[in-house]
Design a protein around this motif. Structure first.
Motif, PDB file in Angstrom:
ATOM      1  N   SER A   1      -7.337  10.380  -4.073  1.00 55.04           N
ATOM      2  CA  SER A   1      -5.966  10.112  -3.662  1.00 55.04           C
ATOM      3  C   SER A   1      -5.017  10.884  -4.566  1.00 55.04           C
ATOM      4  CB  SER A   1      -5.645   8.618  -3.731  1.00 55.04           C
ATOM      5  OG  SER A   1      -6.459   7.884  -2.836  1.00 55.04           O
TER       6      SER A   1
ATOM      7  N   GLN B   1       2.270  -1.986  -0.104  1.00 49.56           N
ATOM      8  CA  GLN B   1       1.594  -1.279  -1.190  1.00 49.56           C
ATOM      9  C   GLN B   1       0.296  -1.979  -1.586  1.00 49.56           C
ATOM     10  OE1 GLN B   1       3.965   0.189  -4.533  1.00 49.56           O
ATOM     11  NE2 GLN B   1       5.827  -0.147  -3.338  1.00 49.56           N
ATOM     12  N   ASN B   2       0.332  -3.293  -1.619  1.00 47.31           N
ATOM     13  CA  ASN B   2      -0.877  -4.036  -1.949  1.00 47.31           C
ATOM     14  C   ASN B   2      -1.956  -3.829  -0.887  1.00 47.31           C
ATOM     15  OD1 ASN B   2      -0.277  -5.285  -4.452  1.00 47.31           O
ATOM     16  ND2 ASN B   2       0.999  -6.810  -3.440  1.00 47.31           N
TER      17      ASN B   2
ATOM     18  N   LEU C   1      -3.606  -0.472  -1.342  1.00 49.52           N
ATOM     19  CA  LEU C   1      -4.268  -0.232  -2.628  1.00 49.52           C
ATOM     20  C   LEU C   1      -5.755   0.086  -2.474  1.00 49.52           C
ATOM     21  CD1 LEU C   1      -4.089  -0.127  -5.682  1.00 49.52           C
ATOM     22  CD2 LEU C   1      -4.379  -2.615  -5.726  1.00 49.52           C
TER      23      LEU C   1
ATOM     24  N   VAL D   1      -6.206   3.571  -1.100  1.00 46.74           N
ATOM     25  CA  VAL D   1      -5.882   4.575  -2.116  1.00 46.74           C
ATOM     26  C   VAL D   1      -7.010   4.676  -3.136  1.00 46.74           C
ATOM     27  CG1 VAL D   1      -4.319   5.099  -4.029  1.00 46.74           C
ATOM     28  CG2 VAL D   1      -3.392   4.374  -1.830  1.00 46.74           C
ATOM     29  N   GLU D   2      -7.569   3.529  -3.482  1.00 43.94           N
ATOM     30  CA  GLU D   2      -8.619   3.492  -4.495  1.00 43.94           C
ATOM     31  C   GLU D   2      -9.930   4.079  -3.984  1.00 43.94           C
ATOM     32  OE1 GLU D   2     -10.429   0.286  -7.688  1.00 43.94           O
ATOM     33  OE2 GLU D   2      -9.552  -0.433  -5.834  1.00 43.94           O
TER      34      GLU D   2
ATOM     35  N   LEU E   1       6.806   2.752  -7.421  1.00 50.45           N
ATOM     36  CA  LEU E   1       5.533   2.296  -6.866  1.00 50.45           C
ATOM     37  C   LEU E   1       4.804   1.422  -7.880  1.00 50.45           C
ATOM     38  CD1 LEU E   1       4.611   5.656  -5.208  1.00 50.45           C
ATOM     39  CD2 LEU E   1       4.553   3.494  -3.969  1.00 50.45           C
TER      40      LEU E   1
ATOM     41  N   THR F   1      -0.539  -0.155 -10.306  1.00 46.13           N
ATOM     42  CA  THR F   1      -1.915  -0.078  -9.825  1.00 46.13           C
ATOM     43  C   THR F   1      -2.100   1.074  -8.849  1.00 46.13           C
ATOM     44  OG1 THR F   1      -1.239  -1.852  -8.304  1.00 46.13           O
ATOM     45  CG2 THR F   1      -2.607  -2.466 -10.173  1.00 46.13           C
ATOM     46  N   ILE F   2      -1.051   1.433  -8.112  1.00 46.86           N
ATOM     47  CA  ILE F   2      -1.102   2.614  -7.232  1.00 46.86           C
ATOM     48  C   ILE F   2      -1.129   3.869  -8.100  1.00 46.86           C
ATOM     49  CG2 ILE F   2       0.164   3.980  -5.539  1.00 46.86           C
ATOM     50  CD1 ILE F   2      -0.865   1.599  -4.153  1.00 46.86           C
ATOM     51  N   HIS F   3      -0.250   3.897  -9.107  1.00 44.34           N
ATOM     52  CA  HIS F   3      -0.175   5.039 -10.040  1.00 44.34           C
ATOM     53  C   HIS F   3      -1.539   5.381 -10.626  1.00 44.34           C
ATOM     54  CE1 HIS F   3       3.770   6.681 -11.187  1.00 44.34           C
ATOM     55  NE2 HIS F   3       4.255   5.599 -10.621  1.00 44.34           N
TER      56      HIS F   3
ATOM     57  N   ARG G   1      -4.470   4.939  -9.762  1.00 38.37           N
ATOM     58  CA  ARG G   1      -5.565   5.333  -8.885  1.00 38.37           C
ATOM     59  C   ARG G   1      -5.326   6.671  -8.196  1.00 38.37           C
ATOM     60  NH1 ARG G   1      -5.568   0.149  -9.801  1.00 38.37           N
ATOM     61  NH2 ARG G   1      -7.447  -1.117  -9.568  1.00 38.37           N
ATOM     62  N   CYS G   2      -4.292   7.380  -8.610  1.00 37.97           N
ATOM     63  CA  CYS G   2      -3.968   8.668  -7.992  1.00 37.97           C
ATOM     64  C   CYS G   2      -3.974   9.786  -9.035  1.00 37.97           C
ATOM     65  CB  CYS G   2      -2.577   8.629  -7.357  1.00 37.97           C
ATOM     66  SG  CYS G   2      -2.419   7.556  -5.927  1.00 37.97           S
TER      67      CYS G   2
END
Length: 268
Positions: free
Chosen positions: A11, A98-99, A102, A105-106, A124, A127-129, A131-132
């Motif tokens: 991601s 976003q949740n 997640l 994205v992960e 954002l 936890t999104i940050h 994983r990217c």
């Protein structure tokens, strides 16, 4: 353009300038990385079966969009052509959205690249940050040595975050010291929407930095405790919701007070 090898994670966070066309920035990156072969016109029309673009109108990710993304992601891609799921202005997504994103994205399915495009990635979830991979695109009005930072760094944070805000963040992270009366006092100081939004922005910058340092730092003294880190992540979520509600013209002081009360109530 400053790119990081996307092979470690599947991601990407494509960080762009607010002044630039996000579709063009996305196309330029994908084309330069040889991830797509179509021309810009085809890409903008959006009739390419392997590319799924969301929030094109940049008014926020709709719940039906999230359901569609989840449905698409539930099928493995055995086609030789890379499948790309891209969300423009990803920071406009609600906290529930976003949740929901997640997990995708992960762990995107086979042969699938998820790209979140944003000029304001700090809005954002952390936890999104984490994983990217972050890909930074230079702003049109920046020099060669300047790029748009996805996360503030330790050497520059003091240049734009006031000492008052840093002290405030440290107080809020201390569950034993932060109280309802302090939450009321803080909220009362921010009656103007612009000032409340600036407070939220600086707090999120500081918290994102502390969370990232907590993961990277080898010095025990620089790390948040487990309890503080949990509170920091929870606080970012609260601030994101407060930011979204302030943009809906809700009362600044009452909005801040509500979300700060949630933190007082929060138990690690």
């Amino acid at each position: 353009m400053n790119t990081q090898n996307p092979s470690k994670k599947t991601s990407l966070m494509l960080v762009v300038s607010p002044q630039d066309d996000q579709l063009e920035q996305l196309y330029t990156y994908l084309h330069q990385e040889k991830l797509i072969e179509s021309d810009l016109r085809q890409f903008k029309v959006g009739n390419l079966p392997s590319i799924h673009l969301y929030n094109r109108e940049q008014k926020g990710l709709k719940i039906e969009d999230v359901r569609e993304i989840i449905e698409i992601s539930s099928f493995a891609n055995f086609n030789s052509q890379l499948r790309i799921i891209a969300i423009l202005d990803a920071q406009q997504s609600s906290i529930p959205a976003q949740n929901a994103l997640l997990k995708i994205v992960e762990e995107p399915p086979n042969n699938t690249l998820v790209v979140l495009v944003s000029a304001y990635p700090k809005q954002l979830l952390p936890t999104i940050h984490s994983r990217c991979n972050h890909v930074l695109i230079k702003q049109a009005n920046q020099t060669e040595n300047q790029t748009l930072s996805a996360t503030p760094n330790k050497t520059t944070i003091n240049t734009y975050i006031s000492q008052k805000v840093m002290n405030l963040a440290r107080l809020i992270l201390n569950s034993e010291k932060f109280s309802y009366s302090q939450a009321i006092d803080i909220a009362a100081d921010y009656k103007k929407r612009e000032e409340a939004l600036e407070l939220i922005s600086q707090l999120m910058d500081y918290l994102h930095l502390q969370i990232s340092l907590n993961s990277d730092s080898s010095k025990e003294g620089e790390r948040l405790t487990s309890k503080e880190r949990s509170r920091a992540i929870f606080l970012v979520k609260q601030l994101l919701e407060a930011h979204q509600n302030l943009l809906k013209n809700l009362n600044p002081s009452l909005t801040l007070e509500h979300y700060l009360f949630n933190l007082v109530d929060y138990q690690n």
